[in-house]
Write a protein that holds these residues in place. Structure first.
Motif, short mmCIF file in Angstrom:
data_model
loop_
_atom_site.label_atom_id
_atom_site.label_comp_id
_atom_site.label_asym_id
_atom_site.label_seq_id
_atom_site.Cartn_x
_atom_site.Cartn_y
_atom_site.Cartn_z
N ARG A 8 0.81 -1.22 0.00
CA ARG A 8 0.00 0.00 0.00
C ARG A 8 0.85 1.27 0.00
N ALA A 9 2.15 1.11 -0.10
CA ALA A 9 3.05 2.26 0.00
C ALA A 9 2.95 3.16 -1.22
N GLY A 10 2.97 4.46 -0.96
CA GLY A 10 2.99 5.43 -2.05
C GLY A 10 4.40 6.00 -2.16
N TYR A 11 4.53 7.30 -1.92
CA TYR A 11 5.85 7.91 -1.87
C TYR A 11 6.40 7.76 -0.45
N ILE A 12 7.52 7.07 -0.31
CA ILE A 12 8.06 6.71 0.98
C ILE A 12 8.26 7.93 1.88
N VAL A 13 8.89 8.95 1.36
CA VAL A 13 9.18 10.14 2.16
C VAL A 13 7.90 10.82 2.61
N ASP A 14 6.94 10.95 1.70
CA ASP A 14 5.66 11.59 2.05
C ASP A 14 4.92 10.78 3.10
N ASP A 15 4.84 9.46 2.90
CA ASP A 15 4.16 8.59 3.87
C ASP A 15 4.82 8.68 5.24
N TYR A 16 6.15 8.73 5.22
CA TYR A 16 6.91 8.79 6.47
C TYR A 16 6.63 10.10 7.21
N LEU A 17 6.72 11.20 6.51
CA LEU A 17 6.53 12.51 7.14
C LEU A 17 5.11 12.69 7.67
N ILE A 18 4.14 12.16 6.94
CA ILE A 18 2.75 12.24 7.41
C ILE A 18 2.58 11.46 8.71
N ALA A 19 3.11 10.24 8.74
CA ALA A 19 3.01 9.41 9.95
C ALA A 19 3.80 10.03 11.10
N PHE A 20 4.94 10.61 10.79
CA PHE A 20 5.77 11.26 11.80
C PHE A 20 5.02 12.41 12.45
N ARG A 21 4.39 13.21 11.63
CA ARG A 21 3.65 14.38 12.13
C ARG A 21 2.41 13.97 12.91
N GLU A 22 1.65 13.02 12.38
CA GLU A 22 0.39 12.63 13.01
C GLU A 22 0.60 11.93 14.36
N ASN A 23 1.71 11.20 14.50
CA ASN A 23 1.94 10.44 15.73
C ASN A 23 3.02 11.04 16.62
#
Length: 218
Positions: free
Chosen positions: A57-72
């Motif tokens: 389900r991965a999209g753009y790794i960096v974008d997915d990472y930063l979103i999860a980093f910010r949300e959690n």
């Protein structure tokens, strides 16, 4: 046979694609972990991306990472900071030589249990949308039933650490690998254990049962 090697869906290209993604994930993980106190949020974000990679389900790794980093960030940082303070206090107490061997053994067992809860909590932040207290309660209960998975994961990490620091030569060889793809690879492998535990409990509505416990605690 040779023609198949040049097809995008060939195993070798799938592997290379995954390898590149893990390299990108490892680098951003290291960068966001530099302040030390953000390591918890970094681990949660890496778990989130590894779950997506495992489930295709991965999209753009960096974008997915930063979103999860910010949300959690908040919950993960609080959890990690509390554990870090506990760990520092424990080390200071041991170094002061004010504790006898029996107390140290008890604290060692307690620390293992706390570490298990922290590991599961950081994984659950990446997987479920629960509050801090709910997640800690669930991580505590799931941690008891999921100890075998954590033991395997911890033994894997210990084995890798021992292999890394055995000699200066192994350090010289292994350190670039850790910097390039080591942490993300461990996260990717660990995601298998986390997902098995989560699926086991969600399938039999175990999480719903602990959710009621969490509500009672609140």
């Amino acid at each position: 046979m040779k023609r198949d090697l040049f097809k995008p869906e060939a195993p070798i290209w799938k592997f290379m694609e995954l390898f590149v993604e893990l390299v990108k994930l490892n680098i951003i993980f290291l960068l966001t972990s530099l302040p030390i106190v953000t390591i918890g949020a970094s681990i949660t974000a890496m778990n989130s991306v590894c779950f997506k990679l495992r489930e295709k389900r991965a999209g753009y790794i960096v974008d997915d990472y930063l979103i999860a980093f910010r949300e959690n960030f908040k919950n993960s940082t609080i959890t990690w900071t509390v554990f870090l303070c506990y760990l520092i206090s424990l080390i200071m107490a041991i170094n002061s030589r004010a504790l006898n061997q029996g107390t140290i053994m008890i604290l060692g067992i307690a620390t293992s249990m706390v570490l298990t809860v922290v590991i599961y909590a950081l994984a659950m932040f990446a997987r479920f949308d629960n509050g801090l207290l709910d997640t800690i309660v669930k991580a505590s209960l799931i941690g008891v039933a999921g100890i075998p998975y954590i033991i395997v994961a911890i033994l894997m990490i210990i084995a890798l650490m021992l292999a890394t620091f055995t000699t200066y030569l192994t350090m010289f060889i292994a350190m670039p690998m850790w910097i390039l793809f080591g942490f993300s690879t461990v996260g990717y492998i660990s995601a298998v254990f986390y997902l098995r535990v989560f699926r086991r409990f969600t399938d039999n509505k175990y999480l719903d049962e602990i959710d009621n416990i969490g509500k009672e605690v609140r």
